[in-house]
Design an enzyme around this catalytic site. Sequence first.
Site, PDB file in Angstrom:
ATOM      1  CB  SER A   1       4.956  -7.344   5.508  1.00  0.00           C
ATOM      2  OG  SER A   1       4.021  -8.340   5.150  1.00  0.00           O
TER       3      SER A   1
ATOM      4  CD  GLU B   1       8.495  -2.950   8.061  1.00  0.00           C
ATOM      5  OE1 GLU B   1       7.854  -3.994   7.878  1.00  0.00           O
ATOM      6  OE2 GLU B   1       8.947  -2.255   7.139  1.00  0.00           O
TER       7      GLU B   1
ATOM      8  CB  CYS C   1      10.302  -0.209   2.331  1.00  0.00           C
ATOM      9  SG  CYS C   1      10.855   0.495   0.784  1.00  0.00           S
TER      10      CYS C   1
ATOM     11  CE  LYS D   1      -3.193  -8.360  -4.362  1.00  0.00           C
ATOM     12  NZ  LYS D   1      -3.492  -7.336  -3.334  1.00  0.00           N
TER      13      LYS D   1
ATOM     14  NE  ARG E   1      -3.394  -2.461   3.741  1.00  0.00           N
ATOM     15  CZ  ARG E   1      -2.434  -2.610   4.643  1.00  0.00           C
ATOM     16  NH1 ARG E   1      -2.386  -1.835   5.689  1.00  0.00           N
ATOM     17  NH2 ARG E   1      -1.511  -3.527   4.478  1.00  0.00           N
TER      18      ARG E   1
ATOM     19  CG  PHE F   1      -0.219   0.448   2.509  1.00  0.00           C
ATOM     20  CD1 PHE F   1      -0.095   1.800   2.820  1.00  0.00           C
ATOM     21  CD2 PHE F   1       0.338  -0.479   3.381  1.00  0.00           C
ATOM     22  CE1 PHE F   1       0.569   2.216   3.970  1.00  0.00           C
ATOM     23  CE2 PHE F   1       1.003  -0.072   4.527  1.00  0.00           C
ATOM     24  CZ  PHE F   1       1.121   1.279   4.818  1.00  0.00           C
TER      25      PHE F   1
HETATM   26  P1  NAD Z   1       1.631  -6.611   2.986  1.00  0.00           P
HETATM   27  O1  NAD Z   1       2.687  -7.648   3.028  1.00  0.00           O
HETATM   28  O2  NAD Z   1       0.535  -6.653   3.981  1.00  0.00           O
HETATM   29  O3  NAD Z   1       0.894  -6.633   1.550  1.00  0.00           O
HETATM   30  C1  NAD Z   1       1.626  -6.676   0.345  1.00  0.00           C
HETATM   31  C2  NAD Z   1       0.768  -7.374  -0.710  1.00  0.00           C
HETATM   32  O4  NAD Z   1       0.524  -8.720  -0.295  1.00  0.00           O
HETATM   33  C3  NAD Z   1      -0.588  -6.723  -0.928  1.00  0.00           C
HETATM   34  O5  NAD Z   1      -0.876  -6.721  -2.302  1.00  0.00           O
HETATM   35  C4  NAD Z   1      -1.544  -7.625  -0.151  1.00  0.00           C
HETATM   36  O6  NAD Z   1      -2.828  -7.667  -0.713  1.00  0.00           O
HETATM   37  C5  NAD Z   1      -0.877  -8.976  -0.229  1.00  0.00           C
HETATM   38  N1  NAD Z   1      -1.129  -9.799   0.963  1.00  0.00           N
HETATM   39  C6  NAD Z   1      -1.369  -9.354   2.223  1.00  0.00           C
HETATM   40  N2  NAD Z   1      -1.539 -10.402   3.056  1.00  0.00           N
HETATM   41  C7  NAD Z   1      -1.404 -11.526   2.311  1.00  0.00           C
HETATM   42  C8  NAD Z   1      -1.464 -12.912   2.607  1.00  0.00           C
HETATM   43  N3  NAD Z   1      -1.707 -13.354   3.836  1.00  0.00           N
HETATM   44  N4  NAD Z   1      -1.257 -13.784   1.610  1.00  0.00           N
HETATM   45  C9  NAD Z   1      -0.996 -13.357   0.352  1.00  0.00           C
HETATM   46  N5  NAD Z   1      -0.932 -12.042   0.028  1.00  0.00           N
HETATM   47  C10 NAD Z   1      -1.128 -11.139   0.988  1.00  0.00           C
HETATM   48  O7  NAD Z   1       2.376  -5.193   2.994  1.00  0.00           O
HETATM   49  P2  NAD Z   1       1.736  -3.754   3.139  1.00  0.00           P
HETATM   50  O8  NAD Z   1       1.242  -3.564   4.531  1.00  0.00           O
HETATM   51  O9  NAD Z   1       0.816  -3.475   2.016  1.00  0.00           O
HETATM   52  O10 NAD Z   1       3.038  -2.844   2.903  1.00  0.00           O
HETATM   53  C11 NAD Z   1       3.948  -2.526   3.902  1.00  0.00           C
HETATM   54  C12 NAD Z   1       5.102  -3.492   3.929  1.00  0.00           C
HETATM   55  O11 NAD Z   1       5.765  -3.499   2.660  1.00  0.00           O
HETATM   56  C13 NAD Z   1       6.167  -3.092   4.929  1.00  0.00           C
HETATM   57  O12 NAD Z   1       6.626  -4.254   5.579  1.00  0.00           O
HETATM   58  C14 NAD Z   1       7.258  -2.476   4.073  1.00  0.00           C
HETATM   59  O13 NAD Z   1       8.558  -2.514   4.632  1.00  0.00           O
HETATM   60  C15 NAD Z   1       7.175  -3.321   2.853  1.00  0.00           C
HETATM   61  N6  NAD Z   1       7.769  -2.661   1.707  1.00  0.00           N
HETATM   62  C16 NAD Z   1       8.991  -3.090   1.305  1.00  0.00           C
HETATM   63  C17 NAD Z   1       9.609  -2.468   0.250  1.00  0.00           C
HETATM   64  C18 NAD Z   1      10.965  -2.914  -0.221  1.00  0.00           C
HETATM   65  O14 NAD Z   1      11.409  -2.423  -1.233  1.00  0.00           O
HETATM   66  N7  NAD Z   1      11.638  -3.836   0.440  1.00  0.00           N
HETATM   67  C19 NAD Z   1       8.989  -1.408  -0.407  1.00  0.00           C
HETATM   68  C20 NAD Z   1       7.725  -1.002   0.028  1.00  0.00           C
HETATM   69  C21 NAD Z   1       7.128  -1.642   1.096  1.00  0.00           C
END
Ligand code: NAD
Length: 497
Positions: A226, A382, A281, A173, A177, A149
């Site tokens: 995450s 985090e 991130c 995908k 949010r 998100f």
């Molecule tokens: P998230 O892991 O909750 O969601 C990421 C994606 O996975 C979304 O599209 C979501 O719909 C999907 N998802 C969520 N739960 C799932 C599940 N149980 N099974 C399968 N798919 C699922 O992350 P978020 O809250 O949207 O974003 C924040 C996180 O992303 C933070 O941990 C941040 O550090 C990380 N992030 C990392 C980078 C990087 O470059 N390393 C960049 C941006 C964000």
Amino acid sequence: MRVINHWVGGQPWKRPPEQTADVYDPASGAISARVALASPSEVDAAVASAKAALPGWRDTSLAKRARILFAYRELLERHKEELAKLVTAEHGKVASDALAEVSRGIEVVELACGIPHLLKGEIAENVSTDVDSYSLRQPVGVVAGITPFNFPAMVPMWMYPIAIACGNTFVLKPSERDPSASSYCAELFHEAGLPPGVFNVVHGDRVAVERLLEHPDVAAISFVGSTPIAKHVYETGTKHGKRVQALGGAKNHMLVLPDADMELAADAAIGAAYGSAGERCMAISVLVTVGSAADRLVPLLEERIAKLRVGPGADPRSEMGPLVTKAHLERVRGLVDAGVAEGATLVADGRDPSIPGCEGGFFLGPCLFDHVTPAMAIYREEIFGPVLGIVRADSYDDALALIHRNPYANGVAIFTNDGGVARKFQHEIEVGMVGINVPIPVPMAYFSFGGWKASLFGDTHVHGPEGVHFYTRGKVVTTRWPDPRFRGVDLGFPQSR
Ligand code: NAD
């Protein structure tokens, strides 16, 4: 109520969604739209559309692909304010930050415009007598992108412009949010002349992700999110025979040495910790100070925090907006409570911000903890919110050891005026992206972005040369044109002659 539906085969998905989720305006707390949650069969339709478009797109000339990308780049540039507004409306970040995000995304599209150059292979003449060899890079097929998100416009753009430029077709995908930015980009890309089915967007949650992970026609998956989900995506996707790059969470440290310019370090720490309400991130969430640095830094940070303007992202006076959802706000606030309970010193308490007119919004003011220890939850987890913690270290070596013990390794920064120490740090630190007097060292599009350790599953970072590598397969061709001198059967292993 507005319904945000999928984009499949070059047009909005016609059927009303079987299931939906609420999308919020984080500044007011009101529901602003409903987003479709794809069923497995809707995901199958998007993948089928990408698969059908693949042969035509793979064979489209590099010149034509580049021309479409140039046209898309122009449309993005022309409509970047609208795109940024969609980001602010659903994510909550302030307008200037949303615009900066869009600009960083456009830079990746600009890189992808150079695809004819990026896909050039190598040639060696006369590898054996009259034999030449050359290498090619070819698309992998249908690629899926699953994004978080926190950068609803930029993170998808880390992926699909390069994947598509390489000749793949794509199913995105995005986060459920803040889904509108992706649908808008799909419209613009098609206006730019992209053939139907080359870029598809399916909105959804874990149901859609699981289907993509196991779908036999998806060749590769790019994931950003995450760490627990990144690990799951990597393990499940590779188990189903796919190429996977999965970027995970972070806990980024900023090391401040006593010789640093403290005013500059304080400015940098405030921007990196509280920009986008800490939902980056690459946000700095831990300041590791050596020796006397903390005593000099804390008053400078307090001064700056007192002046930070928290408010709705759409208000040009706001410097920091709300968090993305109520659930996330409650989680972050709970971690602040835990920090207090565990004995850290709460120097700035943003738990009850007063934002007139935004009483239902998901706001948390900037929080600053001093005397944080590695055992505390606010250090271990985090947080992904506007919470900065100071861990005091006795020496550079202790600080380095602390950073190395942390499981994450996305970004890190050092603030010092000593070039020798900075160089030593850059050499020995085990983190993927390093800043020297730069708090958020996000690489430009023509370098690759990614962390180490629990911040990345897979081998390849995104965009830049590693992005092109991820979205292509190598092939080497060895040629010899008929020559009567080489007539005759030879069962030996080929050797150079
Ligand atoms: P998230 O892991 O909750 O969601 C990421 C994606 O996975 C979304 O599209 C979501 O719909 C999907 N998802 C969520 N739960 C799932 C599940 N149980 N099974 C399968 N798919 C699922 O992350 P978020 O809250 O949207 O974003 C924040 C996180 O992303 C933070 O941990 C941040 O550090 C990380 N992030 C990392 C980078 C990087 O470059 N390393 C960049 C941006 C964000």
